[in-house]
Design an enzyme around this catalytic site. Sequence first.
Site, PDB file in Angstrom:
ATOM      1  N   LYS A 185       5.425   2.623  -0.608  1.00 32.17           N
ATOM      2  CA  LYS A 185       6.173   3.268  -1.685  1.00 32.17           C
ATOM      3  C   LYS A 185       5.414   4.499  -2.199  1.00 32.17           C
ATOM      4  O   LYS A 185       5.207   5.424  -1.445  1.00 32.17           O
ATOM      5  CB  LYS A 185       6.464   2.234  -2.781  1.00 32.17           C
ATOM      6  CG  LYS A 185       6.906   0.852  -2.242  1.00 32.17           C
ATOM      7  CD  LYS A 185       8.223   0.887  -1.482  1.00 32.17           C
ATOM      8  CE  LYS A 185       8.516  -0.398  -0.710  1.00 32.17           C
ATOM      9  NZ  LYS A 185       8.427  -1.648  -1.441  1.00 32.17           N
ATOM     10  N   TYR A 205       9.764  -9.139  -6.709  1.00 26.70           N
ATOM     11  CA  TYR A 205      10.311  -8.546  -5.481  1.00 26.70           C
ATOM     12  C   TYR A 205      10.867  -9.664  -4.579  1.00 26.70           C
ATOM     13  O   TYR A 205      10.222 -10.702  -4.404  1.00 26.70           O
ATOM     14  CB  TYR A 205       9.188  -7.780  -4.777  1.00 26.70           C
ATOM     15  CG  TYR A 205       9.553  -7.185  -3.455  1.00 26.70           C
ATOM     16  CD1 TYR A 205      10.394  -6.081  -3.386  1.00 26.70           C
ATOM     17  CD2 TYR A 205       9.068  -7.722  -2.265  1.00 26.70           C
ATOM     18  CE1 TYR A 205      10.735  -5.520  -2.167  1.00 26.70           C
ATOM     19  CE2 TYR A 205       9.406  -7.167  -1.037  1.00 26.70           C
ATOM     20  CZ  TYR A 205      10.243  -6.065  -1.001  1.00 26.70           C
ATOM     21  OH  TYR A 205      10.579  -5.519   0.201  1.00 26.70           O
TER      22      TYR A 205
END
Length: 380
Positions: free
Chosen positions: A195, A98
């Site tokens: 998320k 990420y």
Amino acid sequence: MGFSTTAIHAGQEPDEATGAVTVPIYQTSTYAQEGLGKNKGFEYARTQNPTRFAVERNIAALEGARFGYAFASGMAAIDATLRLIKGGEHVIVSDNTYGGTFRLFTKILSNYGLEFDFVNTSDVSKVEEKLKPNTRMVFLETPTNPVMIVTDLQAVSYVAHAAGARVVCDNTFMSPYLQRPLDFGVDIVVHSTTKYLNGHSDGVGGVVVLNDEEDANWLAFVQNSAGAILSPFDSWLVLRGTKTLALRMEQHDRTGRAVAAFLEEHPAVRKLYYPGSLSHPQHEIAKRQQRGFGGMVAFDVGSLDAARTVFESVKLCTLAESLGGVETLISHPATMTHASVLPETRARLGITEGLVRISVGLEDTDDIIADIDQALAKIE
Ligand SMILES: *Cc1c(COP(=O)(O)O)cnc(C)c1O
């Protein structure tokens, strides 16, 4: 107990004071004490909060862990996890991690004497090559964002442990419903709860879960000392989210499969990145360590112009960063989530200007596919 039973009950009993079946939002900064040194185990809300404790116990149970600590964001959770590493120690990291993790490690933590090596962890021998006497952690993401490289958790844990290093897995893309890294020997799992765990695109948060008591004590100490805690309201939102995690992940997975199958056959799609595809290089590993393939699908349409056409033509899919919510989000990694990654690194990883990433939401599958179909049809 099954996954959904654990999700709905673990860490949360009806409230002792009122019987409320949903854990209340304990929106308080402090707690009345009965006398000097006499209290109910709650003194100050940075240190203790019942709503946060509930979500920490809940996610720990879902991952099969003994301890959990919730933070103000996924990045705060990852930062706290790296506090297990001291100056002069070495960490091996998945090279397609990420973007925010890459930025934290290379731009901030490297200033404090932590050493990082970024390797393609899908090749265990690359991890083995980089292990050094001072390696104390291997930090994995699988599947990676956005090109879906899968790492064999069991194989990497084996070589890392032999060298005395802990293994951390960022499990944000899968959620504990689709992948439980601790079952494969991983020591610590981190999540951006922003998320799938929250799942409704209405809160930012992070969590760290683990079994080792000494590391857990240190993380609790860091959580309280540095103070990047998850708020009571955000804790409550995540608790609400995990109750439907199994149902949501089943549907994300079903639609993800359908969208990937559609894209794989489409002439405008040059390359598909989806671990559920038989053509994915680590498809067999993904099948072994994941219960499904999730809702993340990436594909290359060959150029920035073609990608721009897709972004400007979609009607249902929303152009936005983030993932894992009920609504389908479409994004451009090269200029959005991975803008901070060096251009040559992006090129090596396949994060081209034509790469499009979709977080498949919970709308009707046919509507999502129809929207992508009409957008792809606009490419010259
Ligand atoms: C979003 C994300 C993070 C960072 O989480 P925040 O909640 O945005 O701080 C870390 N890892 C992965 C894989 C992510 O998708």
